[in-house]
Write a protein that holds these residues in place. Structure first.
Motif, PDB file in Angstrom:
ATOM      1  N   PHE A  30       0.830  -1.204   0.000  1.00 50.16           N
ATOM      2  CA  PHE A  30       0.000   0.000   0.000  1.00 50.16           C
ATOM      3  C   PHE A  30       0.865   1.255   0.000  1.00 50.16           C
ATOM      4  O   PHE A  30       0.652   2.180  -0.792  1.00 50.16           O
ATOM      5  N   ALA A  31       1.849   1.283   0.890  1.00 46.69           N
ATOM      6  CA  ALA A  31       2.701   2.467   1.009  1.00 46.69           C
ATOM      7  C   ALA A  31       3.509   2.699  -0.263  1.00 46.69           C
ATOM      8  O   ALA A  31       3.647   3.836  -0.727  1.00 46.69           O
ATOM      9  N   CYS A  32       4.044   1.638  -0.828  1.00 46.21           N
ATOM     10  CA  CYS A  32       4.841   1.758  -2.047  1.00 46.21           C
ATOM     11  C   CYS A  32       3.996   2.346  -3.177  1.00 46.21           C
ATOM     12  O   CYS A  32       4.439   3.258  -3.884  1.00 46.21           O
ATOM     13  N   SER A  33       2.786   1.849  -3.331  1.00 45.11           N
ATOM     14  CA  SER A  33       1.906   2.332  -4.398  1.00 45.11           C
ATOM     15  C   SER A  33       1.569   3.802  -4.195  1.00 45.11           C
ATOM     16  O   SER A  33       1.564   4.588  -5.153  1.00 45.11           O
ATOM     17  N   PHE A  34       1.273   4.193  -2.947  1.00 45.31           N
ATOM     18  CA  PHE A  34       0.929   5.590  -2.678  1.00 45.31           C
ATOM     19  C   PHE A  34       2.138   6.491  -2.909  1.00 45.31           C
ATOM     20  O   PHE A  34       2.017   7.575  -3.509  1.00 45.31           O
ATOM     21  N   ARG A  35       3.309   6.068  -2.462  1.00 42.64           N
ATOM     22  CA  ARG A  35       4.520   6.881  -2.626  1.00 42.64           C
ATOM     23  C   ARG A  35       4.856   7.064  -4.098  1.00 42.64           C
ATOM     24  O   ARG A  35       5.247   8.152  -4.532  1.00 42.64           O
ATOM     25  N   LEU A  36       4.727   6.001  -4.883  1.00 42.69           N
ATOM     26  CA  LEU A  36       4.992   6.110  -6.314  1.00 42.69           C
ATOM     27  C   LEU A  36       3.974   7.021  -7.001  1.00 42.69           C
ATOM     28  O   LEU A  36       4.330   7.838  -7.861  1.00 42.69           O
ATOM     29  N   THR A  37       2.708   6.883  -6.615  1.00 42.36           N
ATOM     30  CA  THR A  37       1.660   7.682  -7.230  1.00 42.36           C
ATOM     31  C   THR A  37       1.830   9.159  -6.901  1.00 42.36           C
ATOM     32  O   THR A  37       1.631  10.027  -7.759  1.00 42.36           O
TER      33      THR A  37
END
Length: 220
Positions: A94-101
């Motif tokens: 979840f965190a990785c996806s949000f940070r990339l987005t």
């Protein structure tokens, strides 16, 4: 009777596919500019196709714009799936996806503007980011990593945070996108029940190389 496509049929299918792709690209450009009230003629001119070709693919311009957003968001969603495929902890996914987005606001400004201009549609879409956010939060809840009482509220909060982040970065172009995005990600993690030190550690992890993933043909 043989069902094998003829060369002429193949050429026709390819021509139709090129026309549809051109219309979708034109719509994506207009969406990123916030210009969704333009007449169909302007769309076909931007796509360099005839007016009649438009109606071979779409009944209304609203249908075209919806398809254009779906294509962008589903393609980006598939890219996120590829980038996070090796991560075991659902909270980290979840965190990785949000940070990339969040970083898209500087890296891919047109894609970011498509997202910002269509956040309400994205919340209810069956493809793209919304179902993936829901999936990732649910997985973190099932694993005991998130403490979330209402999944719909959690998804809406995530979308709202993403929208607010994009607007903030758009209004303040001098703001550090990485620091700001990671701080907001940490706050979301803590809101979902992740202890502070764990949230800080997760948001300090190295991110996957998006260029390498796009370059190997695994994502469009």
């Amino acid at each position: 009777m043989s069902s094998t496509p003829t060369p002429q049929g193949n050429r026709l299918d390819r021509r139709k596919a090129r026309t549809r792709a051109a219309l979708i690209r034109a719509a994506q450009t207009l969406i990123s500019q916030g210009r969704m009230n333009v007449p169909i003629l302007e769309i076909t001119q931007a796509a360099d196709v005839g007016m009649g070709s438009f109606y071979n693919h779409f009944e209304t311009k609203e249908q075209l714009f919806e398809a254009a957003v779906d294509v962008v968001m589903d393609g980006y969603g598939q890219l996120l799936d590829n980038l996070t495929a090796g991560i075991k902890d659902p909270a980290e996914v979840f965190a990785c996806s949000f940070r990339l987005t969040g970083r898209l606001n500087r890296r891919e400004p047109e894609l970011s503007r498509v997202l910002l201009n269509n956040v309400l549609q994205l919340l209810s879409a069956d493809t793209g980011l919304a179902p993936r956010v829901r999936r990732d939060i649910a997985a973190a809840v099932d694993a005991g990593r998130f403490n979330v009482a209402d999944l719909d509220v959690a998804v809406t909060m995530t979308a709202g945070a993403l929208l607010a982040l994009g607007q903030l970065l758009n209004d303040q172009p001098e703001r550090d996108v990485e620091e700001t995005t990671d701080r907001m990600t940490e706050d979301l993690l803590r809101m979902f029940g992740v202890p502070r030190r764990q949230a800080q550690r997760i948001c300090s992890l190295s991110l996957p190389d998006i260029d390498a993933t796009q370059g190997d043909g695994s994502a469009a």
